[in-house]
Design an enzyme around this catalytic site. Structure first.
Site, PDB file in Angstrom:
ATOM      1  N   LYS A   1      -9.992  62.255 110.223  1.00 44.18           N
ATOM      2  CA  LYS A   1      -9.949  61.326 109.007  1.00 44.18           C
ATOM      3  C   LYS A   1     -11.196  60.887 108.515  1.00 44.18           C
ATOM      4  O   LYS A   1     -11.870  61.180 108.000  1.00 44.18           O
ATOM      5  CB  LYS A   1      -8.900  60.103 109.311  1.00 44.18           C
ATOM      6  CG  LYS A   1      -8.961  58.671 108.523  1.00 44.18           C
ATOM      7  CD  LYS A   1      -7.934  57.681 108.720  1.00 44.18           C
ATOM      8  CE  LYS A   1      -8.780  56.303 109.569  1.00 44.18           C
ATOM      9  NZ  LYS A   1      -9.882  56.318 108.968  1.00 44.18           N
ATOM     10  N   ASN A   2     -11.781  60.669 109.970  1.00 47.76           N
ATOM     11  CA  ASN A   2     -13.127  60.020 109.042  1.00 47.76           C
ATOM     12  C   ASN A   2     -14.059  60.864 109.003  1.00 47.76           C
ATOM     13  O   ASN A   2     -14.996  61.019 107.996  1.00 47.76           O
ATOM     14  CB  ASN A   2     -14.340  58.678 110.455  1.00 47.76           C
ATOM     15  CG  ASN A   2     -13.204  57.808 110.747  1.00 47.76           C
ATOM     16  OD1 ASN A   2     -12.706  57.326 109.311  1.00 47.76           O
ATOM     17  ND2 ASN A   2     -13.674  57.524 111.737  1.00 47.76           N
TER      18      ASN A   2
ATOM     19  N   CYS B   1      -8.849  48.597 106.694  1.00 51.20           N
ATOM     20  CA  CYS B   1      -8.180  47.669 108.047  1.00 51.20           C
ATOM     21  C   CYS B   1      -9.426  46.079 108.267  1.00 51.20           C
ATOM     22  O   CYS B   1     -10.546  46.728 107.667  1.00 51.20           O
ATOM     23  CB  CYS B   1      -8.749  48.334 109.326  1.00 51.20           C
ATOM     24  SG  CYS B   1      -7.930  49.925 109.638  1.00 51.20           S
TER      25      CYS B   1
ATOM     26  N   ARG C   1     -16.773  43.555 106.805  1.00 50.36           N
ATOM     27  CA  ARG C   1     -17.049  44.515 106.233  1.00 50.36           C
ATOM     28  C   ARG C   1     -18.686  44.720 105.443  1.00 50.36           C
ATOM     29  O   ARG C   1     -17.736  45.389 104.524  1.00 50.36           O
ATOM     30  CB  ARG C   1     -16.114  45.283 106.761  1.00 50.36           C
ATOM     31  CG  ARG C   1     -15.307  45.236 107.539  1.00 50.36           C
ATOM     32  CD  ARG C   1     -14.329  46.619 107.757  1.00 50.36           C
ATOM     33  NE  ARG C   1     -15.241  47.677 107.674  1.00 50.36           N
ATOM     34  CZ  ARG C   1     -14.123  49.064 108.588  1.00 50.36           C
ATOM     35  NH1 ARG C   1     -12.168  48.507 107.793  1.00 50.36           N
ATOM     36  NH2 ARG C   1     -14.151  50.003 108.365  1.00 50.36           N
TER      37      ARG C   1
ATOM     38  N   ASP D   1     -13.122  52.029 117.487  1.00 57.72           N
ATOM     39  CA  ASP D   1     -11.992  52.772 116.891  1.00 57.72           C
ATOM     40  C   ASP D   1     -10.591  52.596 118.528  1.00 57.72           C
ATOM     41  O   ASP D   1      -9.298  52.835 118.125  1.00 57.72           O
ATOM     42  CB  ASP D   1     -11.770  53.727 116.917  1.00 57.72           C
ATOM     43  CG  ASP D   1     -11.712  53.541 115.266  1.00 57.72           C
ATOM     44  OD1 ASP D   1     -12.314  52.529 114.920  1.00 57.72           O
ATOM     45  OD2 ASP D   1     -12.576  54.471 114.631  1.00 57.72           O
TER      46      ASP D   1
ATOM     47  N   ARG E   1      -2.041  55.460 107.344  1.00 52.64           N
ATOM     48  CA  ARG E   1      -2.962  56.282 106.823  1.00 52.64           C
ATOM     49  C   ARG E   1      -3.899  56.572 107.595  1.00 52.64           C
ATOM     50  O   ARG E   1      -4.604  58.163 107.019  1.00 52.64           O
ATOM     51  CB  ARG E   1      -4.094  54.486 107.028  1.00 52.64           C
ATOM     52  CG  ARG E   1      -3.745  53.973 105.449  1.00 52.64           C
ATOM     53  CD  ARG E   1      -4.457  52.523 105.861  1.00 52.64           C
ATOM     54  NE  ARG E   1      -6.268  52.933 105.985  1.00 52.64           N
ATOM     55  CZ  ARG E   1      -6.963  52.535 106.443  1.00 52.64           C
ATOM     56  NH1 ARG E   1      -6.356  51.538 106.461  1.00 52.64           N
ATOM     57  NH2 ARG E   1      -7.892  52.939 106.029  1.00 52.64           N
TER      58      ARG E   1
END
Ligand code: UD1
Length: 417
Positions: free
Chosen positions: A22-23, A117, A122, A305, A397
């Site tokens: 994903k990232n 999230c 952040r 994570d 997601r």
């Protein structure tokens, strides 16, 4: 929104294939805007974040065609707009990559402050500092980040904090800047190397990705490329923890085991058997795990994570474990929900003390963020009785077909209206 219904008490067994990271995927899609030539991206995970990014591309007037479920063709020869819509951008953190990509290609971008999230504060000050160093003017007004540059010029940038997002965003702009850029104290995550490999395939000149000093020589133009996204190490880690927690026997395939070193090391320290092959590994949850202390750090440290996921496993360990969260100060929101399932966890500042040997009991819980949602699934698999997880849009997601993959391993999990 549907909810997930889980009946606990099963032992996972079988083989699971891991999807694209994903990232990495959420960065290479905006990166494709840096060229007017066609780009082909393979091994994209079939997850909501990717669908949202493709919607943003279409909104910008960029042509996209799915060749199959995981391969996307992007033709950004024409980009009609440089402002991304709030309704889409708020859904994911990675929308900040449109800043670097659109700035590099067209010299302007208007991006709403991104969502994602809720892990506590952040900030994106390091992204902005980097883009400003390259010659951009950045104004934040009414929730919109306006980035403009007549010309980008290479610069020496020292990041105050190790940031995945800032490192990638600066790379995206710097590949089209005039002259040389050096990013010091850069993040070293495998996803950064993957994005750099993609950009280099397009004709960029990036050296040192994967170390803490990245050197970029700007080029006038980038061309088309074909790129296959690396496997998702956090999805792999999720199934490793699920296997260990349920006392299962699971082979995890289509992975790069090296990327999982920090997770493999911790599982072995707990006494869990992990057999490592070339592109697969096997986890045998054949024993009660030993309590361990875990500190999250940027790669190659233990990933933040994985923190909520490993916490569930540690509720089953022999003894008490201490988890220190060093990356995101607000990343313990899952603890209250786990306590509702019977976990005994005490949080003090950035530290959580987790009591082992706890029989969890099924309960209704709310997915507080993406990884926490997956952690509650694992908690539900080892709990007595039924667990119902709400707000599962967080889970969708980032996890491709999580119900299907777990069901194929023997889990009793289904989506209910
Ligand atoms: C990325 C990942 C996320 C992962 C995180 C850390 C994506 C889309 N998300 O998030 O899954 O949990 O890396 O591995 O890739 N910080 C600042 N200023 C900035 C940027 C970051 O202070 O400008 C701080 C953050 O608040 C945090 C730390 O730096 O405390 C690390 O954040 P960062 O690596 O930037 O995380 P993300 O890129 O948002």
């Amino acid at each position: 929104m549907p909810r997930l219904h889980i009946i606990g008490g099963c032992r996972l067994a079988g083989t699971v294939k891991i999807s694209g990271a994903k990232n990495s995927a959420v960065a290479v899609i905006p990166a494709a805007l840096l060229t007017a030539a066609p780009v082909r991206l393979e091994n994209l995970p079939n997850i909501h974040d990717i669908q949202v990014l493709v919607e943003i591309l279409r909104f910008l007037g960029v042509k996209t065609v799915w060749e199959n479920a995981t391969t996307l063709l992007i033709d950004a020869s024409k980009i009609e707009k440089t402002q991304a819509p709030y309704e889409l951008v708020k859904k994911l953190r990675a929308s900040y990559y449109f800043m670097g990509a659109l700035l590099g290609r067209l010299g302007e971008a208007d991006i709403p402050v991104p969502g994602g999230c809720d892990l506590g504060p952040r900030p994106i000050d390091q992204h902005i500092k980097g883009l400003v160093s390259l010659g951009a003017q950045v104004d934040v007004e009414h929730g919109l980040i306006k980035v403009r540059a007549d010309k980008l010029v290479g610069a020496h940038i020292y990041l105050d904090v190790v940031s995945v997002g800032a490192t990638i965003n600066i790379m995206l702009a710097a590949v089209r800047a005039e002259g040389k850029t050096v990013i010091e104290n850069a993040a070293k995550e495998p996803e950064i190397v993957d994005v750099a490999n993609f950009l280099n395939a397009m004709g960029a000149k990036i050296r040192g990705a994967g170390t803490d000093v990245i050197r970029i020589t700007g080029v006038k133009e980038l061309g088309g490329a074909n790129h296959c996204v690396i496997p998702d190490r956090i999805e792999a880690g999720t199934y490793m923890i699920a296997a260990a927690a349920t006392g299962g026997d699971v082979a995890i395939e289509d992975i790069i085991p090296k990327h999982l070193d920090p997770i493999i090391a911790k599982l072995r320290e707990m006494g869990i058997t992990v057999e490592v092959g070339d592109d697969r590994l096997r986890v045998l949850g054949n024993t009660t795990p030993q309590a361990v202390d875990i500190k999250t750090f940027p790669y190659p440290g233990f990933p933040t994570d994985m923190q909520s996921l490993v916490m569930v496993l540690l509720t089953q360990a022999q003894g008490s474990s201490i988890i220190t969260e060093n990356v995101f100060e607000g990343r313990f929101k899952h603890v209250d929900e786990l306590k509702r399932m019977g976990a005994r966890i005490k949080v003090e500042g950035r530290t959580a003390i987790v009591d082992g040997r706890t029989q969890l009991s099924g309960a209704p819980v709310r997915a507080t963020d993406l990884r926490a949602g997956a952690a509650f699934i694992i908690a539900g698999l080892i709990a007595n009785g039924e667990t119902i997880i709400s707000d599962i849009h967080h889970i969708y997601r980032g996890y491709e077909n999580i119900c299907g993959k777990l069901t194929s391993l023997g889990a009793k999990i289904k989506e209910v209206p």
